[in-house]
Design a protein around this motif. Structure first.
Motif, short mmCIF file in Angstrom:
data_model
loop_
_atom_site.label_atom_id
_atom_site.label_comp_id
_atom_site.label_asym_id
_atom_site.label_seq_id
_atom_site.Cartn_x
_atom_site.Cartn_y
_atom_site.Cartn_z
N VAL A 12 0.02 -19.48 -43.84
CA VAL A 12 -0.13 -18.19 -44.55
C VAL A 12 -1.48 -18.20 -45.28
O VAL A 12 -1.71 -19.05 -46.14
CB VAL A 12 1.04 -17.98 -45.54
CG1 VAL A 12 0.87 -16.67 -46.30
CG2 VAL A 12 2.36 -18.03 -44.80
N GLU A 13 -2.34 -17.29 -44.89
CA GLU A 13 -3.68 -17.25 -45.47
C GLU A 13 -3.94 -15.98 -46.26
O GLU A 13 -4.84 -15.94 -47.08
CB GLU A 13 -4.73 -17.36 -44.35
CG GLU A 13 -4.73 -18.70 -43.64
CD GLU A 13 -5.79 -18.82 -42.56
OE1 GLU A 13 -6.42 -17.80 -42.22
OE2 GLU A 13 -5.98 -19.94 -42.05
N GLN A 14 -3.18 -14.94 -45.96
CA GLN A 14 -3.47 -13.64 -46.58
C GLN A 14 -2.27 -13.11 -47.34
O GLN A 14 -1.12 -13.33 -46.95
CB GLN A 14 -3.85 -12.63 -45.49
CG GLN A 14 -5.11 -12.98 -44.75
CD GLN A 14 -5.20 -12.27 -43.41
OE1 GLN A 14 -4.40 -11.39 -43.11
NE2 GLN A 14 -6.16 -12.69 -42.62
N VAL A 15 -2.61 -12.38 -48.39
CA VAL A 15 -1.59 -11.76 -49.23
C VAL A 15 -0.70 -10.85 -48.38
O VAL A 15 0.52 -10.80 -48.55
CB VAL A 15 -2.30 -10.95 -50.35
CG1 VAL A 15 -1.32 -10.08 -51.10
CG2 VAL A 15 -3.02 -11.89 -51.28
N GLU A 16 -1.31 -10.15 -47.40
CA GLU A 16 -0.55 -9.22 -46.56
C GLU A 16 0.51 -9.96 -45.74
O GLU A 16 1.61 -9.47 -45.52
CB GLU A 16 -1.48 -8.46 -45.60
CG GLU A 16 -2.48 -7.51 -46.26
CD GLU A 16 -3.63 -8.25 -46.92
OE1 GLU A 16 -3.91 -9.42 -46.57
OE2 GLU A 16 -4.26 -7.64 -47.82
N GLN A 17 0.15 -11.17 -45.30
CA GLN A 17 1.10 -11.97 -44.52
C GLN A 17 2.27 -12.38 -45.41
O GLN A 17 3.44 -12.32 -45.02
CB GLN A 17 0.42 -13.22 -43.94
CG GLN A 17 -0.65 -12.89 -42.92
CD GLN A 17 -1.57 -14.08 -42.62
OE1 GLN A 17 -1.63 -15.04 -43.38
NE2 GLN A 17 -2.29 -14.00 -41.51
N LEU A 18 1.92 -12.80 -46.64
CA LEU A 18 2.96 -13.19 -47.59
C LEU A 18 3.92 -12.03 -47.84
O LEU A 18 5.14 -12.20 -47.83
CB LEU A 18 2.29 -13.64 -48.91
CG LEU A 18 3.19 -13.88 -50.09
CD1 LEU A 18 4.09 -15.07 -49.85
CD2 LEU A 18 2.37 -14.10 -51.36
N GLU A 19 3.34 -10.85 -48.05
CA GLU A 19 4.16 -9.66 -48.31
C GLU A 19 5.11 -9.37 -47.16
O GLU A 19 6.28 -9.08 -47.34
CB GLU A 19 3.24 -8.43 -48.51
CG GLU A 19 2.63 -8.36 -49.88
CD GLU A 19 3.70 -8.26 -50.95
OE1 GLU A 19 4.46 -7.27 -50.95
OE2 GLU A 19 3.80 -9.19 -51.78
#
Ligand code: C2E
Ligand code: CA
Ligand code: CA
Length: 502
Positions: A431-438
């Protein structure tokens, strides 16, 4: 006369070729019925033990393939395969067991090849393989690697387990010859060289292609010294509970930093370590260090959390694995439930019987099992019901484009649903991006791991991280994602784009 200078093998080849021509002349009708040019008459040219084409049939296949490769301006490869120490087994256990072994080897070799490849048995403990359609020289090594892989798990002979190694020689058309005899002979010569250089090895006939193999040999020597010189190390990457933001575990990842070459990727040096017989020592070293580090963290007041250790296929099938893990757990005093083993899907289904035995023993001890790279392995999912598993890891491959690619989103969604319906935990890696986490939070994925939170860091930094930062504030606020020290562990985009070493 020229024939006076021919080697014994060249003369043999010639005799075989002459015999084949005589057989062709004697049975013209049968050969015509065989179909396309170069096909051989089935009855005459089959090895009775394995049912594979024999030397003379193979010769014909190569001849046909060379003609085709010449027309299409393609390359092809001939592999000469010889079992190491077969004589010992045959002499000590008898011919019947020797024959069983040869049949089993033939079966395993078949699975390493494509439909268009030809496997033959010229006799004794030798096999020959024709790869008529390779695009690059490296494709031959891919098959060789698959073969070494297939020989990894033990052979059951006469109620006993045997580990078998082999030496392989590789010749290429047009580099090493343009007729079957030269290609087969040169592959044989290369196999002999591989054997001289320490068995369980492969060599190309062409010296310039071997320079790559020599490079790996040099690396091998460096690698033998690496433990002694303390160049090998474990780094730790935190795993975060998606609901609370708490760090709930760490994955231990091997690092080798060579004084001159710098960091060498684990995918390169781990298989090499295993090739040179260091599998057991490696497993012991990694499990020992990971458990030690976990206990060290606990002694420093960190709440108990799990440490995940990766196991390769060879490690999983290593005989003393369960005993080693059990001993290390006892010696270090780590609660077995705090040790998690990450195994890939393809490794788990490779040898179901022995995997199931190992996993059940580990499960009884309390050790946790996670399936790494889940979804990448195209295998039947039925194994999920039979093994004592605890967790699925969604691979970075799917996480990468989770917010932009409909298919990746669908696969990740399916994995989370599958895990939960089987009462397994699920963690997403890379997981590298906030959008992926979301997105993953929306799926109710249990945990996450990736550069967004922290790269894998050395043991001392990992302890520092756990001391300073027990919890990530994952709630979106006006300032972005959380508290000041969380930002310390964020990476800027430029760093993210530049490799995986901290
Ligand atoms: P893996 O088990 O799938 O490990 C995850 C890899 O992804 C690690 O690479 C990790 O550093 C990297 N990674 C984690 N988060 C991110 C991210 O957000 N972005 C990117 N780009 N990468 C991320 P690493 O450490 O190079 O390890 C590569 C592979 O080497 C591992 O894949 C594992 O298969 C193998 N490996 C590493 N350590 C060991 C070990 O101790 N034993 C065995 N058998 N294999 C190991
Ligand atoms: Ca892993
Ligand atoms: Ca992975």
């Amino acid at each position: 006369m020229k024939a006076g200078r021919k080697t014994k093998r060249e003369l043999l080849e010639e005799i075989v070729e002459l015999r084949r021509r005589i057989a062709e002349m004697e049975e013209p009708a049968k050969n015509k019925a065989g179909g396309s040019q170069g096909k051989v008459s089935a009855e005459a040219c089959i090895d009775t033990l394995t049912g594979l084409p024999d030397r003379s049939a193979f010769h014909n296949y190569v001849k046909h393939a060379v003609a085709q490769a010449a027309r299409r301006r393609q390359i092809l490869s001939v592999l000469f395969f010889n079992l190491d120490r077969f004589k010992l087994i045959n002499d000590s256990l008898g011919e019947m067991v020797g024959n069983l072994l040869l049949k089993e080897v033939a079966e395993r070799l078949k699975y390493c090849m494509r439909k268009s490849d030809i496997l033959a048995r010229p006799g004794w403990d030798e096999f020959m393989i024709l790869l008529p359609e390779i695009a690059r020289v490296e494709d031959a090594t891919v098959v060789v690697e698959r073969i070494f892989d297939a020989l990894q798990s033990p052979f059951q002979l006469n109620g006993q387990e045997f580990f078998i190694n082999a030496s392989i020689g590789i010749s290429l058309y047009p580099h090493d010859g343009s007729d079957p005899a030269s290609l087969i002979n040169n592959a044989y010569t290369a196999m002999k060289r591989a054997k001289e250089e320490g068995k369980n090895n492969f060599r190309f006939y062409s010296p310039n292609i071997n320079s790559r193999a020599i490079k790996s040999l040099l690396m091998e020597n460096n690698l033998r010294m690496a433990f002694k010189r303390e160049e090998i190390d474990l780094h730790y990457q935190p795993q975060i509970d998606i609901a609370s933001g708490r760090i709930i575990g760490q994955e231990a990842l091997l690092r080798w930093t060579h004084p001159e070459m710098g960091p060498v990727p684990p995918e390169e040096f781990i298989p090499l370590m295993e090739d040179i017989g260091l599998t057991s020592s490696l497993s012991e070293w990694v499990v020992q260090n990971a458990c030690d580090h976990n206990m060290e963290c606990q002694k420093n007041g960190i709440r108990p959390m799990r440490v995940a250790v990766n196991l390769s296929s060879r490690q999983l099938h290593q005989k003393d694995l369960v005993a080693t893990i059990s001993r290390v757990l006892k010696e270090t005093g780590l609660d077995p439930e705090l040790l998690e083993l990450e195994i890939t899907e393809s490794d788990i289904v490779r040898n179901i019987e022995s995997t199931s035995k190992t996993l059940n023993l580990l499960n009884k001890m309390g050790v946790q099992i996670a399936i790494d790279d889940f979804g990448k392995g195209y295998s039947s999912l039925s194994y999920l019901r039979y093994f004592p598993l605890n967790k699925l890891k969604i691979d970075k491959l799917f996480v990468d484009a989770i917010t932009t690619d409909h298919n990746n989103a669908a696969i990740s969604t399916a994995i989370v649903t599958l895990a939960h319906s089987l009462k397994l935990g699920v963690i997403a890696e890379g997981v590298e991006q906030v959008e992926q986490l979301e997105f993953l939070r929306g799926l109710q994925c249990d945990a996450v791991q990736g550069f967004l939170f922290s790269r894998p860091v050395p043991a001392d930094q990992s302890l520092q991280l756990l001391t300073d930062k027990k919890h990530f504030d994952l709630d979106r606020s006006a300032e972005g994602y959380g508290c000041a020290d969380f930002d310390r562990f964020w990476l800027n985009r430029r760093e993210l784009a530049t490799g995986i070493f901290p």
